[in-house]
Design a protein around this motif. Structure first.
Motif, PDB file in Angstrom:
ATOM      1  N   ASP A  28      50.876  46.230  46.108  1.00  0.00           N
ATOM      2  CA  ASP A  28      50.033  46.194  44.908  1.00  0.00           C
ATOM      3  C   ASP A  28      49.548  47.589  44.534  1.00  0.00           C
ATOM      4  O   ASP A  28      49.555  47.967  43.356  1.00  0.00           O
ATOM      5  N   VAL A  32      50.436  49.477  41.048  1.00  0.00           N
ATOM      6  CA  VAL A  32      49.397  49.933  40.122  1.00  0.00           C
ATOM      7  C   VAL A  32      49.497  51.439  39.929  1.00  0.00           C
ATOM      8  O   VAL A  32      49.362  51.944  38.812  1.00  0.00           O
ATOM      9  N   SER A  50      39.412  45.124  33.249  1.00  0.00           N
ATOM     10  CA  SER A  50      39.173  46.115  34.286  1.00  0.00           C
ATOM     11  C   SER A  50      40.128  47.294  34.133  1.00  0.00           C
ATOM     12  O   SER A  50      41.209  47.182  33.573  1.00  0.00           O
ATOM     13  N   ILE A  52      42.528  50.479  35.556  1.00  0.00           N
ATOM     14  CA  ILE A  52      43.477  50.690  36.646  1.00  0.00           C
ATOM     15  C   ILE A  52      42.763  51.309  37.836  1.00  0.00           C
ATOM     16  O   ILE A  52      43.000  50.941  38.980  1.00  0.00           O
ATOM     17  N   GLU A  55      41.027  48.571  39.694  1.00  0.00           N
ATOM     18  CA  GLU A  55      41.982  47.765  40.452  1.00  0.00           C
ATOM     19  C   GLU A  55      42.447  48.488  41.709  1.00  0.00           C
ATOM     20  O   GLU A  55      42.571  47.887  42.778  1.00  0.00           O
ATOM     21  N   GLN A  58      39.586  48.371  44.240  1.00  0.00           N
ATOM     22  CA  GLN A  58      39.476  47.041  44.851  1.00  0.00           C
ATOM     23  C   GLN A  58      40.580  46.830  45.888  1.00  0.00           C
ATOM     24  O   GLN A  58      40.312  46.366  46.996  1.00  0.00           O
ATOM     25  N   ALA A  59      41.802  47.147  45.531  1.00  0.00           N
ATOM     26  CA  ALA A  59      42.924  46.965  46.444  1.00  0.00           C
ATOM     27  C   ALA A  59      42.770  47.855  47.679  1.00  0.00           C
ATOM     28  O   ALA A  59      43.050  47.427  48.800  1.00  0.00           O
TER      29      ALA A  59
END
Length: 117
Positions: A28, A32, A50, A52, A55, A58-59
């Motif tokens: 992921d 991204v 949201s 990038i 994201e 978060q990842a």
């Protein structure tokens, strides 16, 4: 401890789950990042959702938490090998089976669990 094999199997199953999750999170993050490089969109000001960067953040946080969980599982499996599984690392008392059911990777009894497991 008489149920050590059951806990070993639980830990191995959880280890496999964490390893699959880590691989997915890494993919992921790569996806991204590639999307970010290939795009000239100003996602920081996109009112539709949201960013990038969010994201990725978060990842990355999930990845770090999963790595930590995997390390705890590996340590518990090592305690099974060396014979110390189910014994509190602080006081040496037996860890209640119910606690091990809930958190099979914990090295602490309930009295010493605060902030450590």
């Amino acid at each position: 401890m008489e149920n050590i094999e059951r806990f070993r199997l639980l830990l191995e199953e959880e280890r496999d789950h964490k390893q699959a999750l880590l691989a997915s999170l890494r993919q992921d993050i790569v996806s991204v990042s590639v999307a970010r490089q290939d795009s000239n969109v100003d996602d920081e000001h996109d009112p539709e959702g949201s960013t990038i960067a969010f994201e990725l953040s978060q990842a990355s946080a999930l990845l770090e938490r999963s790595k930590s969980g995997l390390e705890q599982i590996e340590a518990a499996l090592q305690r099974i090998v060396d014979g110390s599984y189910g014994t509190c690392a602080v006081c040496g008392s037996a860890i209640a089976e119910g606690r091990l059911e809930a958190r099979p990777w914990t090295p602490f009894c309930i009295d010493h669990a605060s902030g450590r497991s």
